[in-house]
Design a protein around this motif. Structure first.
Motif, PDB file in Angstrom:
ATOM      1  N   SER A   6      38.027  21.919  47.894  1.00  0.00           N
ATOM      2  CA  SER A   6      36.528  22.514  47.717  1.00  0.00           C
ATOM      3  C   SER A   6      36.385  23.547  48.769  1.00  0.00           C
ATOM      4  CB  SER A   6      35.475  21.796  47.336  1.00  0.00           C
ATOM      5  OG  SER A   6      34.570  22.913  47.797  1.00  0.00           O
ATOM      6  N   ALA A   7      36.985  22.750  49.995  1.00  0.00           N
ATOM      7  CA  ALA A   7      36.614  23.301  51.382  1.00  0.00           C
ATOM      8  C   ALA A   7      37.499  24.072  51.867  1.00  0.00           C
ATOM      9  CB  ALA A   7      36.032  22.227  52.343  1.00  0.00           C
ATOM     10  N   LEU A  10      40.117  30.227  51.306  1.00  0.00           N
ATOM     11  CA  LEU A  10      40.549  31.137  52.461  1.00  0.00           C
ATOM     12  C   LEU A  10      39.825  31.801  53.370  1.00  0.00           C
ATOM     13  CD1 LEU A  10      40.324  33.575  48.953  1.00  0.00           C
ATOM     14  CD2 LEU A  10      42.452  33.343  50.166  1.00  0.00           C
ATOM     15  N   GLY A  11      38.429  31.134  53.066  1.00  0.00           N
ATOM     16  CA  GLY A  11      37.806  30.916  54.288  1.00  0.00           C
ATOM     17  C   GLY A  11      38.512  30.385  55.188  1.00  0.00           C
ATOM     18  N   TYR A  60      35.451  36.492  46.232  1.00  0.00           N
ATOM     19  CA  TYR A  60      36.347  35.622  46.295  1.00  0.00           C
ATOM     20  C   TYR A  60      37.771  35.563  45.175  1.00  0.00           C
ATOM     21  CZ  TYR A  60      37.757  30.960  48.710  1.00  0.00           C
ATOM     22  OH  TYR A  60      38.029  30.060  48.928  1.00  0.00           O
ATOM     23  N   PHE A 116      30.175  28.561  54.275  1.00  0.00           N
ATOM     24  CA  PHE A 116      31.460  28.963  53.338  1.00  0.00           C
ATOM     25  C   PHE A 116      32.947  28.126  53.555  1.00  0.00           C
ATOM     26  CE2 PHE A 116      34.483  31.712  52.594  1.00  0.00           C
ATOM     27  CZ  PHE A 116      34.238  32.041  51.295  1.00  0.00           C
ATOM     28  N   THR A 117      32.863  27.470  54.492  1.00  0.00           N
ATOM     29  CA  THR A 117      33.511  26.886  54.816  1.00  0.00           C
ATOM     30  C   THR A 117      34.174  25.090  54.074  1.00  0.00           C
ATOM     31  OG1 THR A 117      35.427  26.182  56.092  1.00  0.00           O
ATOM     32  CG2 THR A 117      33.941  26.277  57.105  1.00  0.00           C
ATOM     33  N   SER A 176      31.866  24.363  51.700  1.00  0.00           N
ATOM     34  CA  SER A 176      30.996  25.033  50.358  1.00  0.00           C
ATOM     35  C   SER A 176      30.042  24.455  50.386  1.00  0.00           C
ATOM     36  CB  SER A 176      32.520  24.134  49.580  1.00  0.00           C
ATOM     37  OG  SER A 176      33.399  24.049  49.549  1.00  0.00           O
ATOM     38  N   MET A 192      25.149  25.527  47.951  1.00  0.00           N
ATOM     39  CA  MET A 192      25.362  25.993  46.834  1.00  0.00           C
ATOM     40  C   MET A 192      25.586  25.168  45.618  1.00  0.00           C
ATOM     41  SD  MET A 192      28.227  27.783  46.053  1.00  0.00           S
ATOM     42  CE  MET A 192      28.490  27.080  44.476  1.00  0.00           C
ATOM     43  N   ALA A 243      28.346  22.900  45.820  1.00  0.00           N
ATOM     44  CA  ALA A 243      29.656  22.896  44.835  1.00  0.00           C
ATOM     45  C   ALA A 243      29.517  20.793  45.150  1.00  0.00           C
ATOM     46  CB  ALA A 243      30.348  23.667  45.648  1.00  0.00           C
TER      47      ALA A 243
HETATM   48  N1  PFF Z   1      35.299  25.929  50.887  1.00  0.00           N
HETATM   49  C1  PFF Z   1      36.111  27.387  50.058  1.00  0.00           C
HETATM   50  C2  PFF Z   1      36.315  28.309  51.613  1.00  0.00           C
HETATM   51  O1  PFF Z   1      36.561  27.885  52.744  1.00  0.00           O
HETATM   52  O2  PFF Z   1      37.294  29.168  51.379  1.00  0.00           O
HETATM   53  C3  PFF Z   1      34.817  28.468  49.526  1.00  0.00           C
HETATM   54  C4  PFF Z   1      33.420  28.078  48.838  1.00  0.00           C
HETATM   55  C5  PFF Z   1      34.229  27.359  48.082  1.00  0.00           C
HETATM   56  C6  PFF Z   1      32.624  28.436  49.173  1.00  0.00           C
HETATM   57  C7  PFF Z   1      32.977  26.723  46.999  1.00  0.00           C
HETATM   58  C8  PFF Z   1      31.218  28.129  48.340  1.00  0.00           C
HETATM   59  C9  PFF Z   1      32.307  27.005  47.279  1.00  0.00           C
HETATM   60  F1  PFF Z   1      30.996  26.721  46.979  1.00  0.00           F
END
Ligand code: PFF
Length: 455
Positions: free
Chosen positions: A24-25, A28-29, A111, A232-233, A235, A238, A240
């Motif tokens: 998850s982490a 694309l981030g 995304y 964001f990176t 996750s 939110m 997740a």
């Molecule tokens: N962490 C993911 C990334 O760095 O691409 C983006 C992401 C995934 C953000 C899931 C939030 C999330 F809940």
């Protein structure tokens, strides 16, 4: 809470949780967004602030989020509500979960558009479109793709279908198998790319760019971007990680597990930066080129290295997989919530959620062509989605998680879930969560508003 067992199964071991959370982490981030925002924000000072945000704000909140999920054993909305009630607090805290599910949708919309570009580039690489090409030709290819709403829609749709196919089955079946092989392969490919970057002659320059901290190049806006990207990176903010935590075995250590995830995530981002910037500098490209950075730099490398066709294909395949394992976790909070709330099947919930995410994505992809002049606050829809989620919704979600777990729930609950073996470990975490994380989020927000107001 008497019965803490998850009704939706659980990861088969702590390692599977680590893989899923890293899946998850890492996305694309790390490979697409991190290098380009470093480029836009002047390099080293930004990287330093970002690392501080990960360690002092991100990791403590990450632990709090997983703690809530594992305690509540349901969707984020219901987990937060039940843990708040268990601590004698209002059920209205469940708003954190609702805000998170909405943020997940909005992130998913842009995304999946970028993931669509990655799918298109997999085919470009395999067809040999990059072979022997210069940076002008490659920039042209990217512009051509963005200008074609039909092609973008096809790639975006393909990605949404891939994500739905896993979410429909339940994340802890299909996903487990896939990421066991795919995450290690991504690491190996990134290291190979790093080795190529070492041969460009610009590796030293890129290290200076990434690690020399010249704070005069960093604005408050940049600090907010660094904080937002830390959320964001990882996750974070939110639900997740909360929903993944709800599948986590009870006896696993939340602290060591999540520190491992944060370290892996950070290493991937830094290695991606160290692989991309030498190619940028060696080809006189602009490090501040924005979202297209990865799509115009790496193909130049693939086009000019031995075996670049296969290697390029494999690289974009791996990025697509990293995006896929992240996107799955973007929708999981909303899906589990719909299933619990409306007592509908997982498949129906997925179809509804997939359709809404797909439709919003159409708006995001139009930002590069037919809708390029639909601007709000000077931003197109794609940039607006990115800004609102990463810079506002995720930090706000993280802030309220820190307040709930740090200040409102009884320490006996957090001690029981974290079962940190050292007293100091618990105290450091609790201190960071109570005083550092929420204060940092607030200060950065206010400073940013102030500087906008002034400027
Ligand atoms: N962490 C993911 C990334 O760095 O691409 C983006 C992401 C995934 C953000 C899931 C939030 C999330 F809940």
């Amino acid at each position: 809470m008497q019965d803490n067992d998850s009704v939706r199964g659980s990861w088969s071991s702590r390692w599977v949780f680590i893989l899923a959370a890293t899946g998850s982490a890492v996305g694309l981030g790390n490979i697409w967004k991190f290098p380009y925002i470093v480029g836009e924000n002047g390099g080293g000072a930004f990287v330093l602030v970002y690392l501080a945000c990960i360690a002092c704000v991100g990791v403590p909140i990450l632990m709090a989020e997983v703690l809530l999920g594992r305690r509540g054993r349901q969707s984020p909305v219901h987990s937060v509500r039940d843990v708040a009630l268990e601590a004698g607090r209002s059920s209205r805290w469940s708003m954190i979960g609702i805000g998170g599910a909405v943020a997940g949708f909005l992130i998913f919309a842009f995304y999946s558009v970028v993931a669509g570009w990655v799918l298109a580039y997999m085919f470009h690489a395999a067809n040999g479109s990059f072979t022997g090409a210069g940076s002008d030709h490659i920039s042209g290819l990217f512009e051509q793709l963005l200008a074609d709403p039909q092609a973008l829609t096809i790639w975006h749709t393909a990605f949404v279908v891939l994500v739905m196919a896993v979410v429909i089955r339940g994340v802890n079946k299909g996903l487990e198998q896939a990421i066991r092989i795919l995450m290690p392969s991504l690491f190996v490919l990134l290291l190979l790319l790093l080795m190529y970057a070492l041969t460009t002659g610009s590796f030293g320059k890129s290290l200076h760019f990434l690690f020399d901290s010249d704070f005069s190049k960093l604005s408050w806006d940049g600090v907010l971007t660094a904080l937002g990207h830390a959320f964001f990176t990882l996750s974070l903010g939110m639900g997740a990680m909360m929903v993944y935590g709800s599948y986590m075995p009870k006896q696993s250590s939340i602290a060591t597990t999540l520190i491992t995830v944060a370290v892996l995530d950070t290493v991937v981002a830094l290695v991606a930066g160290m692989a991309i910037f030498p190619i940028v500098f060696a080809n006189q490209l602009d490090p501040g080129a924005g979202p297209g950075l990865m799509f115009v730099t790496l193909p130049v490398a693939f086009g000019n290295m031995a075996g670049g066709q296969v290697f390029g294909f494999l690289f974009f395949l791996m990025v697509a997989i990293a995006a896929w394992s992240s996107a799955i976790s973007l929708l999981e909070p909303a899906v589990t919530w719909m299933v619990e709330q409306y007592e509908i099947s997982r498949a129906r919930a997925c179809i509804w959620i997939g359709l809404v995410g797909w439709t919003l994505g159409l708006g995001a992809l139009a930002s590069f062509n037919v809708g390029s002049d639909w601007l709000v606050l000077g931003m197109n829809f794609f940039d607006l989605l990115d800004f609102v989620t990463a810079n506002l919704l995720l930090p706000a979600g993280g802030f309220f998680i820190a307040i709930l777990v740090g200040w409102r729930i009884t320490p006996s609950i957090s001690r029981d879930e974290l079962h940190l073996t050292t007293v100091n470990g618990y105290m450091i975490w609790h201190f960071l969560l109570r005083y550092i994380s929420p204060v940092a989020v607030l200060v950065i927000f206010i400073a940013n508003l102030y500087s906008k107001f002034q400027g």
